[in-house]
Design an enzyme around this catalytic site. Structure first.
Site: not given
Ligand code: NAG
Ligand code: NAG
Ligand code: NAG
Ligand code: NAG
Ligand code: NAG
Ligand code: NAG
Length: 735
Positions: A132, A197, A523
C-alpha cells in the site's frame, strides 16, 4: 536449456512514449539458486551481455529478485529488451507498468462483534502484509501495549527511516520499494504514509480497538480491525505521484514471502486479462505456492459489465457493498424547501441563510460560461462568488476548493453518478441528484434574491446491503469459466485511521485534519476480507489458501438480485460472514497443480506459464483427463453459453473435504433459474472421518439466453449443522 521467447510489449500507450529507456521485468529459469549472491551475479552477467559492460549492467539494474522469483528488473532500451528475450536463459521479458489504488471516495466498518470467539494466542501469531502507501506508526490503531515480541517465524525487517519513528510489537515490518532512482517530490522515501490509504486499510484489517473514534463527531464508535491481535507488516509500493509499479510489487511479494506473512491484502488495480503479464497475478501465485493467501480489490470501474480486475483464480477478489448508514447534509432554501444531499460537511453555518447563485450565472467572461456551469477552475468571477453558496454541475472533484478559493461559502453539486459514497468537503458542501438539482436551479431563476444554507452532516439510515455502483462487475475478462468477484464486503463510508500528513481532502486550502476518516472503494472492502482470512487462519493455521477462500465463499450471506440486477457479477457468493467462515463444514480445496491444470485447460501453453512456475517444464498435453467443464475445484460454478440456438450442457466435477464433524451427511439442495436444469450426482454425501474427500458431478443444461445476459441458481450441501452454498451462474458472453 529453455528456449522461450515470449512477450515483448510496448507500453507507449501508457504515456511513456518519450522515454527511450523503459523498465522491464526479465524472468529467468527456475530460481532456487543455492546462493542469493550467485543468482544476483547471474542476473548482472545476463544483463551485461546486452548492455556491453558490467558497469552498464549495474547501472541499469533496479531489482534482482533472488528469493521467490528468479528475475530482475532493469532500465533498458527496446533493442536491449529484445536481445534479452532471445537469450536461452530468459523465459520472458515484460514491461513494467503502473497500477492505481482502488479508493474512490470515502467509508464504514463491519466486523466481528467484540465478543466473538477468538484464539488470541494463535491470532497474535498471524502476520498480515499490506502492499500500500505506507503506514502511520504513531496511530493509536498500531500501539503495541500488551503485545509480545514478534512470532518466532518472522524473518522480516524494519529500520529507522525518514519521518518514520520505527516498528514496535504491533507493526513488526515496514519497508518501502522504490529503487528506480526517480524520487517522488510529493512523497517521502520511507514507509511513512503521506496519503492515508495504507493507514486506513491496515487499521481496517488489523488495527487495535480504539474507543471514541470519529470524524468531527460523525460515525462515532470503537474502531478496530478484524484481527486486532495480529501483527502488521507494511510494504510500501504505492507512491503519491507515480502509483504502484509492477517491479516494486514483485519486490514486495518476494520480501513478504520471505518474511513469513500469512495473509496479503492488496488494494491496487490489476493489470489486464493475462495472468502471466500481471505482477499481482504472478506474485500471488508464488505466495499461494508458499501457503499465503492474497486478497485483492475488484476495482472501482462499475457498474459496467466485465470491468473487474485482480481476477486470477488464486486471488480472492472482493467487491464493495454498502451498510445501513449514510451521511447526509440538509440543504434549506430561502423558499422554505428542504433537501437531503449526500456528503460529509463538518461545518456549522454561522447565518440562517446565505445568498445562492448558479455557477453558470457568475462566469468570469462569456467564454468561460460553459466551464462556469461546472464551477471549473478559473471560470468564475470571484466578485460574484464572494460570500455566496454556488450551485454547480459535476464534472470533476474539487469544486468545493474552487468555490472557497473564490471567496464563496459553500457549494451544492449536482451529480447522478457518485451518490453511493459520501465525499468529504473542504468547505460547506453537499451533493444532490438531478431531480433535486433541477428544483434548486428553478428556484435560483425564479426568486428575487435566492438564498440557502447547508447544515453540518449527520448520519441517516439506508437500506442495505447492496453493492456499490462503483464496484467493478463481472463477467471475468480473464476466464469465461470462473465467476468473479468472489465475495462482497463493506466498502462505502468506512471509518478507519488516517495520516496526520494530509488534510482530509488533500485539496489546497483544506484545514481539516483527523486521526480517523471515512473512505470508500473496493480498496476498503479488500482488508475486511483479508481480515476475515486472517481470522479463519487463526483457527485453522494449516489450511491452504484455497481452503480459506472456500470457507469464506460458501458461508457468505446471499445477496439480492432485486437490489443489484447484475447479481453474482456484482457480489459473487454474497456478503462475507466472518463467524460462519470459521466453521464451513466442507471445503473445496486446491493446490498449485490444480491451478496449472486449469491454466492449461484455458489454453495457456506450458511455456507461457514460465513466470508462474519457473523453469519447471509444464507439459500441457499431459493434462489429467476427466477434470470436467472448468477443470478447477472452484467453490462457485459458471457456465458460459456457446450457442444461441441449442441448449448447452456441461458437467462440472467437484470434490469436497470434510472439515466438520467426523461423521456427517450432507444432502444437495438445488435452486435452478427458469430455462436451466441442474442435476447433482450423488444427491447425498456421507462422511465417516475428518478430512475425508467426496466427489460429485453437477450437470447444468441451459437454454439459450440473450447476449451479455445472466441467470443464476445455487447448489447447497446441507447437513444438520451446516449449509455449504455455491452460486451457479449461466451467462451468454457478448460477441
Ligand atoms: C520529514 O522529516 C524531515 C527531516 O526531519 C523534515 O524536515 C520534514 O518536515 C518531515 N516531513 C514531514 C512531511 O513531516
Ligand atoms: C463561521 O465563522 C467562523 C469564525 O468567523 C469561520 O471560521 C467559519 O468558517 C464560519 N463558517 C461558515 C460555514 O461560514
Ligand atoms: C433524489 O433525491 C431526493 C432526496 O434525497 C429523493 O427523494 C429522490 O428520490 C431522488 N431522486 C432520484 C431520481 O434518485
Ligand atoms: C499442521 O501442520 C503441522 C506441520 O505440517 C502438523 O504437524 C500438524 O499435525 C498439522 N495439524 C493439523 C491439525 O493438521
Ligand atoms: C507431453 O505429454 C504428451 C501426452 O502425455 C506426450 O505425448 C508428449 O510426448 C509430452 N511432451 C513432452 C515434450 O514431454
Ligand atoms: C438427507 O436425506 C435423507 C433421505 O431423504 C434424510 O433421511 C436425511 O434426514 C437428510 N439429511 C439432512 C441433514 O437433511
Amino acid at each position: 536449456m529453455l528456449n522461450l521467447v515470449l512477450y515483448l510489449f510496448d507500453i507507449s500507450n501508457h504515456g511513456y512514449e518519450n522515454i527511450t529507456q523503459k523498465f522491464y521485468i526479465v524472468y529467468l529459469g527456475d530460481h532456487p539458486a543455492d546462493h542469493e549472491d550467485s543468482a544476483a551475479q547471474t542476473h548482472t552477467n545476463v544483463l551485461s551481455s546486452v548492455t556491453g559492460s558490467y558497469s552498464g549492467a549495474t547501472e541499469s539494474m533496479v531489482y534482482s529478485y533472488t528469493k521467490s522469483f528468479n528475475a530482475f528488473a532493469a532500465k533498458l532500451s527496446s533493442d536491449e529488451a529484445e536481445k534479452l528475450s532471445r537469450m536461452d536463459q530468459v523465459l520472458s521479458v515484460i514491461p513494467n507498468r503502473y497500477h492505481k489504488l482502488h479508493t474512490t471516495r470515502s467509508w464504514n466498518f463491519i466486523g466481528l462483534p467484540l465478543k466473538a470467539k477468538r484464539d488470541l494466542k494463535s491470532e497474535s501469531d498471524i502476520i498480515v502484509g499490506l502492499f500500500d502507501t505506507g503506514i502511520t506508526p504513531e496511530s493509536q490503531s498500531f500501539k503495541d501495549e500488551g503485545f509480545s515480541p514478534p512470532p518466532a517465524k518472522w524473518k522480516g525487517t524494519c529500520g529507522q527511516f525518514a519521518n518514520f519513528s520505527g516498528c514496535n510489537n504491533k507493526i513488526i515490518g515496514a519497508r518501502y520499494f522504490k529503487l528506480d532512482g526517480t524520487p517522488d517530490p510529493a512523497d517521502i522515501l520511507s514507509p511513512v504514509d503521506v496519503d492515508g490509504h495504507g493507514t486506513h486499510t491496515s487499521s481496517t484489517l488489523a488495527g487495535n480497538l480504539v474507543p471514541n473514534a470519529n470524524l468531527y463527531g460523525l460515525a462515532k464508535g470503537t474502531a478496530r480491525g478484524a484481527v486486532p491481535s495480529a501483527r502488521v507488516s507494511m510494504y510500501k509500493v504505492c507512491w503519491a505521484s507515480f502509483g504502484c509499479s509492477d517491479m516494486d510489487i514483485l519486490a514486495a511479494y518476494e520480501a513478504a514471502i520471505h518474511d513469513g506473512v500469512d495473509v496479503i491484502s492488496i488494494s491496487i488495480g490489476g493489470g489486464g486479462a493475462s495472468y502471466t503479464l500481471d505482477s499481482i497475478a504472478v506474485g500471488s501465485f508464488h505466495a499461494m505456492k508458499n501457503g499465503i493467501i492474497t486478497v485483492a480489490s475488484a476495482g472501482n470501474d462499475g457498474p459496467s459489465l466485465g470491468s473487474i480486475v485482480n481476477h486470477a483464480p488464486w486471488l480472492v477478489t472482493v467487491a464493495a457493498s454498502g451498510i445501513d448508514r449514510q451521511f447526509i447534509s440538509k440543504v434549506h432554501l430561502g423558499n422554505g424547501k428542504n433537501f437531503a444531499g449526500i456528503g460529509v460537511s463538518t461545518f456549522n453555518p454561522n447565518k440562517t441563510l446565505y445568498p445562492l447563485v448558479s455557477g453558470a450565472d457568475v462566469a468570469q467572461s462569456s467564454e468561460s460560461k460553459e466551464n462556469a456551469r461546472f464551477c471549473a477552475e478559473d471560470s468564475l468571477d470571484p466578485k460574484k462568488v464572494k460570500g455566496k453558496i454556488v450551485f454547480c454541475q459535476f464534472r470533476s472533484w474539487g469544486t468545493d476548493s474552487v468555490i472557497k478559493g473564490n471567496g464563496g461559502v459553500g457549494t451544492i453539486v449536482e451529480n447522478d453518478q457518485f451518490l453511493d459514497a459520501a465525499q468529504i468537503f473542504m468547505a460547506p458542501g453537499t451533493m444532490v441528484n438531478s431531480t433535486v438539482g433541477e428544483s434548486i436551479d428553478a428556484y435560483i431563476h425564479s426568486a428575487r434574491s435566492p438564498s440557502a444554507v447547508i447544515f453540518k452532516s449527520q448520519e441517516a439510515q439506508k437500506r442495505a446491503p447492496y453493492v456499490a455502483s462503483f464496484s467493478s462487475r463481472g463477467p471475468n475478462p480473464g476466464s469465461e469459466h470462473i465467476l468473479k468477484p468472489d465475495i462482497a464486503a463493506p466498502g462505502i463510508d468506512i471509518l478507519a485511521s488516517y495520516t496526520p500528513l494530509k488534510s482530509l481532502t488533500g485539496l489546497d486550502g483544506d484545514t481539516q485534519f483527523s486521526e480517523f476518516t471515512l473512505m470508500s472503494g473496493t480498496s476498503m472492502a479488500c482488508p475486511h476480507v483479508a481480515g476475515v482470512a486472517a481470522y479463519v487462519k487463526s483457527f485453522h493455521p494449516n489450511w491452504s489458501q484455497a481452503a480459506i477462500r472456500s470457507a469464506i465463499m460458501t458461508t457468505a450471506t446471499p445477496m439480492s438480485h432485486r437490489v443489484n440486477t447484475e447479481a453474482e457479477f456484482a457480489y459473487g457468493a454474497g456478503q462475507v460472514n466472518p463467524r460462519k467462515a470459521v466453521n464451513p463444514g466442507l471445503i473445496y480445496d486446491m493446490d498449485e497443480m490444480s491451478y496449472i491444470q486449469f491454466l492449461c485447460h484455458e489454453g495457456y501453453s506450458g511455456s507461457s506459464l514460465a513466470p508462474l512456475v519457473g523453469s519447471k517444464s509444464i507439459n500441457c498435453s499431459s493434462l489429467i483427463p476427466g477434470l470436467g467443464y472448468d477443470a478447477l475445484n472452484y467453490p462457485t460454478i459458471q457456465l458460459s453459453l456457446k450457442s444461441s440456438k441449442q441448449p448447452t450442457v456441461a458437467v462440472f466435477i467437484r470434490t469436497v473435504t470434510n472439515v466438520g464433524p467426523a461423521s456427517s451427511t450432507y444432502n444437495a439442495t438445488i435452486r435452478a433459474p427458469k430455462g436451466v436444469e441442474i442435476t447433482v450426482k450423488p444427491m447425498s454425501l456421507t462422511f465417516s472421518h475428518a478430512l475425508q474427500k467426496r466427489s460429485f458431478q453437477v450437470v447444468v443444461k441451459a437454454n439459450p439466453i440473450d447476449s451479455m445476459q445472466m441467470v443464476s441458481g445455487s447448489l447447497g450441501w446441507k447437513s444438520s449443522r451446516y449449509t455449504v452454498r455455491s452460486p451457479i451462474v449461466v451467462y451468454s458472453p457478448g460477441n
